[in-house]
Design an enzyme around this catalytic site. Structure first.
Site, PDB file in Angstrom:
ATOM      1  N   GLY A   1       0.831  -1.209   0.000  1.00  0.00           N
ATOM      2  CA  GLY A   1       0.000   0.000   0.000  1.00  0.00           C
ATOM      3  C   GLY A   1       0.859   1.250   0.000  1.00  0.00           C
TER       4      GLY A   1
ATOM      5  NE  ARG B   1      -2.280  -4.341  -0.874  1.00  0.00           N
ATOM      6  CZ  ARG B   1      -1.717  -3.721   0.174  1.00  0.00           C
ATOM      7  NH1 ARG B   1      -0.579  -4.176   0.658  1.00  0.00           N
ATOM      8  NH2 ARG B   1      -2.284  -2.665   0.714  1.00  0.00           N
TER       9      ARG B   1
ATOM     10  N   GLY C   1       5.901  -2.249   3.635  1.00  0.00           N
ATOM     11  CA  GLY C   1       5.546  -2.805   4.944  1.00  0.00           C
ATOM     12  C   GLY C   1       6.122  -4.195   5.130  1.00  0.00           C
ATOM     13  CG  ASP C   2       4.242  -7.060   7.771  1.00  0.00           C
ATOM     14  OD1 ASP C   2       3.543  -6.584   6.858  1.00  0.00           O
ATOM     15  OD2 ASP C   2       3.772  -7.758   8.693  1.00  0.00           O
TER      16      ASP C   2
ATOM     17  CB  SER D   1       7.407  -4.779   0.981  1.00  0.00           C
ATOM     18  OG  SER D   1       6.110  -4.298   0.757  1.00  0.00           O
TER      19      SER D   1
ATOM     20  CB  THR E   1       2.894   0.845   6.150  1.00  0.00           C
ATOM     21  OG1 THR E   1       1.548   0.583   6.581  1.00  0.00           O
ATOM     22  CG2 THR E   1       3.805   0.604   7.333  1.00  0.00           C
TER      23      THR E   1
ATOM     24  CG  ASP F   1      -1.451  -0.299   8.143  1.00  0.00           C
ATOM     25  OD1 ASP F   1      -2.329   0.541   7.909  1.00  0.00           O
ATOM     26  OD2 ASP F   1      -1.306  -1.343   7.483  1.00  0.00           O
TER      27      ASP F   1
ATOM     28  CG  ASP G   1       1.811  -2.593  10.531  1.00  0.00           C
ATOM     29  OD1 ASP G   1       2.660  -1.898   9.936  1.00  0.00           O
ATOM     30  OD2 ASP G   1       1.120  -3.439   9.957  1.00  0.00           O
TER      31      ASP G   1
ATOM     32  NE  ARG H   1     -28.355  12.165  11.997  1.00  0.00           N
ATOM     33  CZ  ARG H   1     -28.549  12.525  10.736  1.00  0.00           C
ATOM     34  NH1 ARG H   1     -27.538  12.957  10.005  1.00  0.00           N
ATOM     35  NH2 ARG H   1     -29.745  12.448  10.201  1.00  0.00           N
TER      36      ARG H   1
ATOM     37  NE  ARG I   1      -2.283  -4.868   5.904  1.00  0.00           N
ATOM     38  CZ  ARG I   1      -2.740  -5.213   4.708  1.00  0.00           C
ATOM     39  NH1 ARG I   1      -3.481  -6.282   4.569  1.00  0.00           N
ATOM     40  NH2 ARG I   1      -2.424  -4.514   3.644  1.00  0.00           N
TER      41      ARG I   1
END
Ligand code: F6P
Length: 327
Positions: free
Chosen positions: A16, A77, A107-108, A110, A131, A133, A135, A168, A177
């Site tokens: 991504g 990907r 990311g991981d 890759s 990334t 994320d 993460d 609301r 992810r």
């Protein structure tokens, strides 16, 4: 020339995309040329390595991109790269261009691919954490995370305007992810009443009680931020569970891919530039099978394998703060 051994370095972005990848590409290309290396852009991630989409780059190819989102090298990907025959083809293409080192921004997933290439063909390889994320073990922050949380926070601010006008409850689903970092940061920055993340079991009844109490105490709106990987379910499923327990009218907003785009923040440009520069220094020093990260403001090289075998732990103590601030 600053470096005695000229290398031919291949550079690709994979998985991504994230804002700041272009700033990182710029830093890698210019540092590599400054250090006397030759640098090759590999287009469309590992797919481009398989399809031989490889072109030598110059410092002028990366002008005017530090402020742009996405990746000028494009990304993918690529399933075929996870087969031995795919990687063999990739290596043949590298050989054809004389490329002996690879720098991969991703990311991981890759990094898994890069680690395999290093083991199978003894090439030199360095990973850079790109990334939204955040993460990856081995770095406090990843390239693109800061821009993504700012985008999500701005969206939450806008949602709060309409939520308040209509009294609301909004359930806002963000990316990430399996990781709750993005939700944690944009949720706190956006003043969310609660934040649901995969790292913590949700108590829907307790959350509903808090929301209901807020309603009776005169709150004009409520925001729940839900990480897409949350185990209770997606935003619509959570809405169904909460609907039975509260008086609020509820709407759902899924922020989606807008979190990945846009001009990178100053923090992401700085991070991407610093890491990109350091990746070439790592290549100069003969380092391999490592990810360049920044921990406590210091450059740190972490074995690629650890970036997915070890888990960067999210600090759940921040829930005490949310409890205090959402009264
Ligand atoms: O890893 C980055 C990320 O944006 C995740 O947050 C998300 O789950 C995923 O990629 C979406 O991937 P795609 O763009 O392939 O749908």
């Amino acid at each position: 020339m600053k470096n005695k051994t000229q290398k031919r370095i291949g550079l690709l972005t994979s998985g991504g995309d994230s804002s700041g990848m272009n700033a990182c590409i710029r830093a890698v290309v210019r540092t590599a040329v400054f250090q006397g290396h030759r640098i090759y852009g590999i287009y469309k991630g590992y797919q481009g390595l398989l399809d031989n989409l490889i072109k030598e780059m110059s410092p002028r190819n990366v002008g005017g991109i530090i402020n742009t989102g996405g990746t000028i090298l494009q990304t993918s990907r690529c399933k075929e790269f996870f087969t031995a025959s795919g990687r063999k083809r990739a290596f043949e293409n590298m050989k054809q261009h004389g490329i002996n080192a690879l720098i991969v921004i991703g990311g991981d997933g890759s990094f898994h691919g890069l680690h395999k290439m290093i083991k199978e063909f003894r090439i030199q390889g360095i990973g850079l954490p790109g990334t939204i994320d955040n993460d990856l073990y081995g770095t406090d922050f990843t390239i693109g995370f800061d821009t993504a949380i700012n985008t999500a926070m701005e969206a939450i601010d806008k949602i709060r305007d309409t939520a308040t006008s209509h009294s609301r409850l909004f359930i806002v689903e963000v990316m990430g992810r399996d990781s709750g970092y993005l939700a944690q940061y944009c949720g706190i920055a956006g003043g969310a009443e609660d934040i649901l993340i995969p790292e913590k079991k949700d108590d829907i009844r307790k959350i509903a009680q808090k929301l209901e109490a807020g309603f009776h105490k005169g709150k004009k709106s409520s925001i729940l931020v839900v990480s897409e990987g949350d185990e209770t379910g997606n935003a619509f499923e959570i809405k169904e569970q909460i609907r039975k327990l509260v008086d609020w009218e509820i709407r759902v907003s899924i922020l989606g891919h807008i979190q990945r785009g846009g001009s990178p923040s100053a923090v992401d440009r700085f991070l991407a530039t610093r890491m990109g520069f350091e990746s070439v220094i790592a290549v100069n020093e003969g380092r391999t099978d490592k990810m360049v990260g920044i921990v406590n403001n210091q450059i740190k090289l972490t074995p690629l394998e650890q970036t997915w075998t070890r888990k960067k732990k999210i600090d759940l103590a921040f829930y005490k703060m949310i409890d205090a601030l959402s009264i």
